[in-house]
Design a protein around this motif. Sequence first.
Motif, short mmCIF file in Angstrom:
data_model
loop_
_atom_site.label_atom_id
_atom_site.label_comp_id
_atom_site.label_asym_id
_atom_site.label_seq_id
_atom_site.Cartn_x
_atom_site.Cartn_y
_atom_site.Cartn_z
N LEU A 283 3.80 10.88 -6.10
CA LEU A 283 4.77 11.46 -7.02
C LEU A 283 4.11 11.81 -8.35
N ALA A 284 3.19 10.97 -8.81
CA ALA A 284 2.46 11.26 -10.06
C ALA A 284 1.66 12.55 -9.92
N CYS A 285 0.99 12.71 -8.79
CA CYS A 285 0.22 13.95 -8.57
C CYS A 285 1.13 15.17 -8.55
N LEU A 286 2.29 15.05 -7.93
CA LEU A 286 3.22 16.17 -7.87
C LEU A 286 3.74 16.54 -9.26
N VAL A 287 4.06 15.55 -10.06
CA VAL A 287 4.59 15.83 -11.41
C VAL A 287 3.48 16.37 -12.32
N ILE A 288 2.30 15.75 -12.27
CA ILE A 288 1.18 16.25 -13.07
C ILE A 288 0.77 17.64 -12.59
N GLY A 289 0.84 17.86 -11.28
CA GLY A 289 0.54 19.19 -10.74
C GLY A 289 1.49 20.24 -11.27
N MET B 156 0.83 -1.20 0.00
CA MET B 156 0.00 0.00 0.00
C MET B 156 0.87 1.27 0.00
N ASP B 157 1.99 1.21 0.74
CA ASP B 157 2.87 2.38 0.80
C ASP B 157 3.46 2.72 -0.57
N TYR B 158 3.78 1.68 -1.34
CA TYR B 158 4.34 1.94 -2.67
C TYR B 158 3.29 2.55 -3.61
N LEU B 159 2.04 2.15 -3.45
CA LEU B 159 0.97 2.74 -4.24
C LEU B 159 0.80 4.22 -3.88
N LEU B 160 0.86 4.52 -2.59
CA LEU B 160 0.79 5.92 -2.15
C LEU B 160 1.98 6.72 -2.66
N LEU B 161 3.16 6.11 -2.63
CA LEU B 161 4.37 6.77 -3.12
C LEU B 161 4.25 7.10 -4.61
N ILE B 162 3.88 6.10 -5.40
CA ILE B 162 3.77 6.30 -6.84
C ILE B 162 2.66 7.30 -7.17
N SER B 163 1.52 7.16 -6.51
CA SER B 163 0.40 8.09 -6.74
C SER B 163 0.77 9.51 -6.32
#
Length: 160
Positions: A10-16, A1-8
């Motif tokens: 980071l994706a939000c930060l980059v897309i943001g 679950m932690d890796y899913l939160l990490l990837i999500s």
Amino acid sequence: MDYLLLISGLACLVIGLAGAILPLPGPPLSFGGILLLHYSRFAEFSENTIIAFGVITVVITVMDYYIPIWGTKKFGGSKWGTIGSGIGLLVGMFLGPFGLFIGAFAGAFIGEYLSNKNHNIAFKAAVGSFLGLMAGIFAKTILCIVMLLYSIVEIYQSFQ
């Protein structure tokens, strides 16, 4: 679950960050990334940091819609130029990456020209709208970069 939160997160930060320029809600996406990372084991932000980023995100997001209108007024635009700038921003959101730029500029120009039939005044008001839009993009980009860098530092420290 932690890796899913990490990837999500980071994706939000980059897309943001991309959304700071493109017609996406950049700062809110980046803030969402901060929250996702906070609930993972890879980053732990203080309550003050989360509140500060949250408040700054809300302020910049609201100001992003107001600044081009303010720029129109500041450069001598009338009520019509201001209304045109606002309508241009709304329409421009649906016209792709450059739609906001074109929409704010064209809306202010058309609104002001319809008001007083003077090209010079209309152009000046449109320039004010454009500069206001650029100031908003600059503020959003800086905020998104700060949130991304702050997150990278937190993630890096979790691996130490």
